[in-house]
Design an enzyme around this catalytic site. Structure first.
Site: not given
Ligand code: AHR
Length: 655
Positions: A45, A241, A372-373
């Site tokens: 990321e 994120c 993603n999350e």
């Molecule tokens: O790894 C850091 C962040 O942690 C990532 O962007 C996210 O997916 C998670 O909340």
């Protein structure tokens, strides 16, 4: 009385001895699960200056003047009285991807006039290496020329280019190169203008000639080497994120990251303002490292590409904005057309672009993440629409789906139940938890449904203090606990298909989130103890899980021991992984239960420290790193002394 006490002492001694003397038994001929080639991978990321200022080797910050403050990172240098001006100019109507450029007017033929770029916390420059400068420019009037110079923190020259004359009033790219005379961690770049007149400039760029695979404008070789050394089975990109954006307008859009770099629209990085305790106002995304480069990187390091796409939802920790379902089509097209970009014939629109960019053959995309999350029913709604659209056109693509930010609790339970009922392919579990959680969860997957969706342990890292605490350290306790936990992932390889530590990279001065797997400054980089745990698992993966027990029990924490074992069909080896989380050394006899014969020597790799607070650093990059030795194997037995706080890998060749 005395006799009875003696007897009791002997009994106690016997019990203690019996525990230690209980051998470890490996049932080497009975595979219990296949280990996927993708099992251990990488999560990338653009956080902590992982891309611009990190992996992407560009040395100039804000090269196209698109930051909120167009001259951020730049300083005007001039004599007194003023010798020139710099005017930030915007051509949005004709170039919406790269609207700004600068107009330099030099109104005196004498006296210095120039611009200095500070780089990403300085520029890392190496003695005797070549540096390639490029700039897009056009002449408006008069006669302007320029030359560039690298300087150290005292202003001493580290190398200078020849002079470039800017001629003609059409935009064209000018190039020059020069060799650095000395090594410097925090160099700056001066662009000196000579002559009199007006010239326009854009995409002011400086790259080292030496990059990964010597690709022009490529990636930092030392950082890619660290990734390649992990032998990753997959690489997930571009996050995290960052896929979601704080709001939909700043979500990651892969189509804006391919094609010529000057046409890739710079946007703010979501981590710029995320943490009040680690503000990074100069954090933007140039997308010089874009989706083509990610696919190429995956191929270079032998990893399956795993792109994660926005599913019409912005980060739920921020705006939580979702796109109206009737307007989801562009998002779905992004997913479908990404598959065409990666795998399509060169006669297709996006396959053709891949060819134009230099890669006519497909990238062999098999996996894709939708969101993603994310959490909540709004995700399920979008999951359904995406899955239907992708599966109907590309039924073989395996989809990775979110089960939220936590490994348990309401959000997790809702999505876990719902997506299982809907027969999702792969569920992406995240756990940023204390070291004790990792040790206590080595059996997490023992009772998972063997016929349900597969698991991607997509983001995990033991947190020494607390999630998002800036005090978190990549210490040995965290790494050792992850190793203990990972034996449980491997034992359950029929359910867990993929796993990756997160986040991956952090610049020692430019980070927002800790802990991170690999740290770097402008010249150096090192793997943390966690990195070596990941590397040992991935490079000792094996192909088939076999049972490793003591007293018929799986080693998942009893007596502070954790273990997994595998055979490797390719190398014909038996591979054991044993973690001792206690402060005591433990002697163990290992009995290999097998019809096969074995070589008389086993190779042993050990990661160990007596200090659970031990860390690696730029100054001591290998403080906690693997050591290798050998052990005798006789009659399918070997004796191991498992050091306190140790992670041991044993490899024995089967004949
Ligand atoms: O790894 C850091 C962040 O942690 C990532 O962007 C996210 O997916 C998670 O909340």
């Amino acid at each position: 009385m005395k006799f009875r006490r003696l007897t009791f002492c002997a009994f106690l001694f016997f019990c203690t001895y019996a525990i230690q003397a209980q051998p470890i038994v490996v049932t080497a001929d009975k595979p219990t699960a296949a280990i996927q080639p993708t099992m251990w991978g990488i999560f990338f990321e653009d956080i902590n200056l992982a891309a611009d200022g990190g992996l992407y080797a560009e040395l100039v910050k804000n090269r196209s003047f698109e930051f909120f403050n167009p001259l951020m990172g730049w300083t005007i240098q001039q004599a007194s009285p003023a010798t020139g001006t710099v005017l930030v100019t915007n051509r949005l109507e004709t170039d919406s991807a790269n609207p700004r450029y600068i107009r330099v007017t030099r109104n005196s033929a004498t006296g210095k006039f120039g611009l200095t770029n500070e780089g990403f916390r300085g520029m890392g420059i190496k003695q005797n290496e070549q540096y390639n400068f490029t700039v897009w420019a056009k002449s408006e009037s008069g006669n302007i020329s320029l030359h560039v110079q690298l300087v150290d923190s005292t202003g001493k020259s580290l190398g200078e280019s020849q002079t470039i004359n800017i001629s003609g009033n059409n935009w064209q790219q000018y190039k020059t190169n020069f060799t650095a005379k000395a090594t410097e961690l925090k160099a700056k770049l001066n662009v000196w203008f000579e002559g009199q007149g007006v010239a326009d400039l854009d995409m002011v760029s400086l790259f080292p000639q030496h990059t990964w695979k010597e690709r022009p404008n490529g990636l930092r070789a030392d950082l890619v080497q660290l990734l390649a050394d992990m032998k990753p089975g997959f690489i997930r990109f571009p996050g995290g994120c960052i896929v979601e954006g704080r709001e939909l307008a700043t979500r990651y859009q892969w189509k804006k990251t391919v094609g010529p770099v000057e046409d890739r629209k710079v946007i703010v990085n979501r981590w710029n303002t995320e943490f009040a305790h680690r503000p990074t106002p100069d954090y933007f995304q140039s997308f010089g490292l874009g989706f083509y480069e990610y696919f190429q990187l995956a191929e270079d390091i032998g990893a399956s590409p795993l792109p994660i796409l926005n599913c019409g939802m912005a980060c739920q920790f921020n705006s939580a904005e979702v796109v109206d379902k009737t307007q989801l089509d562009p998002y779905i097209q992004d997913a479908l057309e990404l598959i065409e970009f990666a795998n399509g014939d060169v006669s297709t629109k996006w396959g053709h672009l891949r060819e134009v960019m230099g890669h006519p053959s497909p990238f062999d995309l098999k996996l894709m993440g939708v969101g993603n999350e994310q959490w909540g029913p709004q995700y399920v709604e979008r999951y359904k629409i995406f899955t239907r659209a992708i599966k109907s056109k590309y039924p073989d693509i395996q989809l990775v789906n979110s089960v939220g930010p936590d490994p348990d609790g309401e959000k997790f339970n809702f999505l876990n139940d719902t997506l299982r009922a809907m027969h999702a392919d792969i569920l992406d579990e995240h756990y940023y938890r204390p070291p004790s959680w990792f040790q206590n969860n080595a059996s997490r997957y023992d009772n998972y449904d063997r016929n349900g969706p597969k698991i991607f342990a997509g983001e995990y890292a033991a947190q020494s203090v607390a999630t998002v605490s800036p005090l978190n350290k990549n210490n040995w306790l965290c790494a050792l606990s992850e190793a203990a936990f990972m034996t449980g992932l491997e034992r359950n390889a029929d359910v867990v298909k993929m796993a990756s530590y997160a986040p991956l990279f952090a610049h020692v001065e430019g980070w927002q989130w800790t802990p991170d797997l690999i740290w770097f400054d402008n010249l150096n980089s090192y793997g943390t103890p966690d990195y070596y745990v990941q590397q040992l698992f991935a490079s000792n993966k094996g192909t088939n899980v076999v049972a490793i027990t003591s007293n018929n029990e799986t080693l998942k924490g009893k007596d502070s021991l954790y273990a997994s074992a595998a055979t490797d069909a390719a190398t014909n080896e038996l591979i054991l992984k044993i973690v001792n989380t206690s402060s005591q050394s433990v002697s163990k006899q290992i009995n290999i239960n097998s019809k096969k014969k074995f070589t008389q020597t086993a190779s042993i790799s050990t990661l160990q420290s007596n200090n659970l607070d031990a860390v690696n650093s730029i100054e001591a990059p290998k403080n906690v790193s693997p050591q290798t030795t050998e052990a005798d194997v006789k009659n399918k037995q070997l004796n191991l002394s498992l050091s306190p706080y140790s992670f041991t890998i044993v490899r024995v060749k089967m004949l």
